[in-house]
Design a protein around this motif. Structure first.
Motif, PDB file in Angstrom:
ATOM      1  N   CYS A  22       0.852  -1.204  -0.246  1.00  0.00           N
ATOM      2  CA  CYS A  22      -0.168  -0.058  -0.107  1.00  0.00           C
ATOM      3  C   CYS A  22       0.921   1.220  -0.105  1.00  0.00           C
ATOM      4  O   CYS A  22       0.745   2.078  -0.632  1.00  0.00           O
ATOM      5  CB  CYS A  22      -0.884   0.003   1.260  1.00  0.00           C
ATOM      6  SG  CYS A  22      -2.193  -1.190   1.083  1.00  0.00           S
ATOM      7  N   ALA A  66       0.657   3.314  -3.318  1.00  0.00           N
ATOM      8  CA  ALA A  66      -0.084   4.540  -2.988  1.00  0.00           C
ATOM      9  C   ALA A  66       0.485   5.915  -2.866  1.00  0.00           C
ATOM     10  O   ALA A  66       0.121   6.911  -3.139  1.00  0.00           O
ATOM     11  CB  ALA A  66      -0.974   4.257  -1.951  1.00  0.00           C
ATOM     12  N   THR A  67       1.755   5.818  -2.425  1.00  0.00           N
ATOM     13  CA  THR A  67       2.625   7.102  -2.506  1.00  0.00           C
ATOM     14  C   THR A  67       3.776   7.173  -3.366  1.00  0.00           C
ATOM     15  O   THR A  67       4.142   8.366  -3.293  1.00  0.00           O
ATOM     16  CB  THR A  67       3.482   7.023  -1.051  1.00  0.00           C
ATOM     17  OG1 THR A  67       4.201   6.124  -0.924  1.00  0.00           O
ATOM     18  CG2 THR A  67       2.224   6.759   0.302  1.00  0.00           C
ATOM     19  N   ARG A 100       3.061   5.559   6.716  1.00  0.00           N
ATOM     20  CA  ARG A 100       1.962   5.610   6.038  1.00  0.00           C
ATOM     21  C   ARG A 100       0.983   4.620   5.613  1.00  0.00           C
ATOM     22  O   ARG A 100      -0.194   4.513   5.778  1.00  0.00           O
ATOM     23  CB  ARG A 100       2.184   6.598   4.806  1.00  0.00           C
ATOM     24  CG  ARG A 100       2.738   8.155   5.294  1.00  0.00           C
ATOM     25  CD  ARG A 100       2.577   8.993   3.946  1.00  0.00           C
ATOM     26  NE  ARG A 100       3.645   8.239   2.936  1.00  0.00           N
ATOM     27  CZ  ARG A 100       4.949   8.733   2.631  1.00  0.00           C
ATOM     28  NH1 ARG A 100       5.286   9.784   3.433  1.00  0.00           N
ATOM     29  NH2 ARG A 100       5.689   8.170   1.733  1.00  0.00           N
ATOM     30  N   GLY A 101       1.707   3.384   4.949  1.00  0.00           N
ATOM     31  CA  GLY A 101       1.033   2.360   4.742  1.00  0.00           C
ATOM     32  C   GLY A 101       0.297   1.488   5.885  1.00  0.00           C
ATOM     33  O   GLY A 101      -0.671   1.109   5.948  1.00  0.00           O
ATOM     34  N   GLU A 106      -0.832   3.129   8.660  1.00  0.00           N
ATOM     35  CA  GLU A 106      -1.842   4.229   9.053  1.00  0.00           C
ATOM     36  C   GLU A 106      -2.809   3.744   8.175  1.00  0.00           C
ATOM     37  O   GLU A 106      -4.026   3.807   8.922  1.00  0.00           O
ATOM     38  CB  GLU A 106      -1.191   5.617   8.893  1.00  0.00           C
ATOM     39  CG  GLU A 106      -2.524   6.610   9.684  1.00  0.00           C
ATOM     40  CD  GLU A 106      -1.838   7.833   9.408  1.00  0.00           C
ATOM     41  OE1 GLU A 106      -2.504   8.732   9.128  1.00  0.00           O
ATOM     42  OE2 GLU A 106      -0.695   8.249   9.507  1.00  0.00           O
ATOM     43  N   ARG A 107      -2.784   3.696   6.815  1.00  0.00           N
ATOM     44  CA  ARG A 107      -3.906   3.393   6.016  1.00  0.00           C
ATOM     45  C   ARG A 107      -4.499   2.132   6.145  1.00  0.00           C
ATOM     46  O   ARG A 107      -5.698   1.756   6.293  1.00  0.00           O
ATOM     47  CB  ARG A 107      -3.342   3.538   4.423  1.00  0.00           C
ATOM     48  CG  ARG A 107      -3.377   4.739   3.825  1.00  0.00           C
ATOM     49  CD  ARG A 107      -3.236   4.938   2.457  1.00  0.00           C
ATOM     50  NE  ARG A 107      -1.948   4.187   2.054  1.00  0.00           N
ATOM     51  CZ  ARG A 107      -0.734   4.554   2.174  1.00  0.00           C
ATOM     52  NH1 ARG A 107      -0.574   6.087   2.598  1.00  0.00           N
ATOM     53  NH2 ARG A 107       0.337   4.034   1.538  1.00  0.00           N
ATOM     54  N   TRP A 108      -3.831   0.936   6.739  1.00  0.00           N
ATOM     55  CA  TRP A 108      -4.416  -0.131   6.969  1.00  0.00           C
ATOM     56  C   TRP A 108      -5.070  -0.413   8.037  1.00  0.00           C
ATOM     57  O   TRP A 108      -6.147  -0.880   7.965  1.00  0.00           O
ATOM     58  CB  TRP A 108      -2.934  -1.142   7.348  1.00  0.00           C
ATOM     59  CG  TRP A 108      -3.393  -2.775   7.520  1.00  0.00           C
ATOM     60  CD1 TRP A 108      -3.533  -3.086   8.529  1.00  0.00           C
ATOM     61  CD2 TRP A 108      -3.728  -3.609   6.666  1.00  0.00           C
ATOM     62  NE1 TRP A 108      -4.074  -4.507   8.846  1.00  0.00           N
ATOM     63  CE2 TRP A 108      -4.002  -4.755   7.260  1.00  0.00           C
ATOM     64  CE3 TRP A 108      -3.889  -3.730   5.178  1.00  0.00           C
ATOM     65  CZ2 TRP A 108      -4.511  -6.122   6.728  1.00  0.00           C
ATOM     66  CZ3 TRP A 108      -4.297  -4.816   4.598  1.00  0.00           C
ATOM     67  CH2 TRP A 108      -4.530  -5.889   5.565  1.00  0.00           C
ATOM     68  N   GLN A 158      -7.183   2.117   8.845  1.00  0.00           N
ATOM     69  CA  GLN A 158      -8.198   2.877   8.570  1.00  0.00           C
ATOM     70  C   GLN A 158      -9.137   2.027   7.641  1.00  0.00           C
ATOM     71  O   GLN A 158     -10.273   2.385   7.373  1.00  0.00           O
ATOM     72  CB  GLN A 158      -7.966   4.153   7.964  1.00  0.00           C
ATOM     73  CG  GLN A 158      -7.212   5.286   8.751  1.00  0.00           C
ATOM     74  CD  GLN A 158      -6.865   6.611   8.227  1.00  0.00           C
ATOM     75  OE1 GLN A 158      -6.990   6.528   6.877  1.00  0.00           O
ATOM     76  NE2 GLN A 158      -6.126   7.173   9.057  1.00  0.00           N
ATOM     77  N   MET A 159      -8.658   1.015   7.142  1.00  0.00           N
ATOM     78  CA  MET A 159      -9.087   0.238   6.004  1.00  0.00           C
ATOM     79  C   MET A 159     -10.374  -0.746   6.927  1.00  0.00           C
ATOM     80  O   MET A 159     -10.176  -1.123   7.782  1.00  0.00           O
ATOM     81  CB  MET A 159      -8.226  -0.784   5.241  1.00  0.00           C
ATOM     82  CG  MET A 159      -7.599  -0.429   4.388  1.00  0.00           C
ATOM     83  SD  MET A 159      -6.558  -1.573   3.500  1.00  0.00           S
ATOM     84  CE  MET A 159      -5.477  -0.940   2.398  1.00  0.00           C
TER      85      MET A 159
END
Length: 190
Positions: free
Chosen positions: A11, A15-16, A65-66, A68-70, A72-73
């Motif tokens: 991710c 994504a970044t 960041r990945g 953090e996104r994980w 929030q999924m």
């Protein structure tokens, strides 16, 4: 836990735009201290805890960041991410490299071109499956020269002409589409 780390890494990488984080991003940015990560990020990134300080700064940033996104999924999004990661792992290394290179070329495009490509991809995904398959088949049957001619012609069209061409194609019957395909080489001088 390893699977979560792997997914968080992918991710972060895709994504970044950090596919090449070890090189470009690692050169100028500052890293992330382990103690500055949230408890949730640390839980996801636990498998790399021992070597965290030796990771390039760009990689640390991308991983944080990945993670953090994980967090929030939704469960469904995590399942989809796992499936995408499995498909990625199943690809041969050469194909993975081709995709990395293609992604890097995409990131080097001007923002307007990136947006245009995203919109085209979204439109393609919105087509019925049989139309998508028909377009894929047509593209694969074209020679490299025909593909280039098509791309050149498409880029020379105004947005209004492109939209009209899309509408004509979507409203046409399979027989009409075949006639259009048959006439295309004649119009191009082929």
């Amino acid at each position: 836990m390893k699977r979560q780390l792997l997914i968080a890494m992918v991710c972060a990488l895709f994504a970044t735009g950090a596919v090449h984080a070890q090189g470009a991003a690692g050169a100028g940015g500052s890293g992330v201290e382990w103690k500055d990560l949230t408890a949730e990020q640390q839980a996801v990134l636990a498998p790399v805890r021992e070597r965290w300080n030796s990771l390039p700064p760009g990689r640390q940033q991308a991983l944080s960041r990945g993670a953090e996104r994980w967090q929030q999924m939704t469960p469904e999004q995590r399942t989809q991410a796992r499936q995408r990661m499995q498909r990625w792992r199943d690809l041969p290394p050469e194909q993975q490299q081709q995709l990395r290179d293609r992604y890097q070329r995409f990131k080097e495009l001007p923002a307007e071109d990136q947006q245009r490509l995203r919109e085209n991809f979204r439109r393609f995904q919105d087509l019925p499956p049989e139309q998508r398959e028909d377009l894929r088949k047509r593209w694969q049957e074209m020679s490299p020269e025909q593909r280039q001619q098509f791309q050149d012609r498409w880029q020379q069209m105004t947005p209004e002409h492109r939209q009209k061409a899309r509408e004509r194609w979507q409203q046409s019957t399979p027989e009409q589409r075949q006639k259009m395909r048959d006439r295309a080489p004649q119009r191009r001088g082929g």
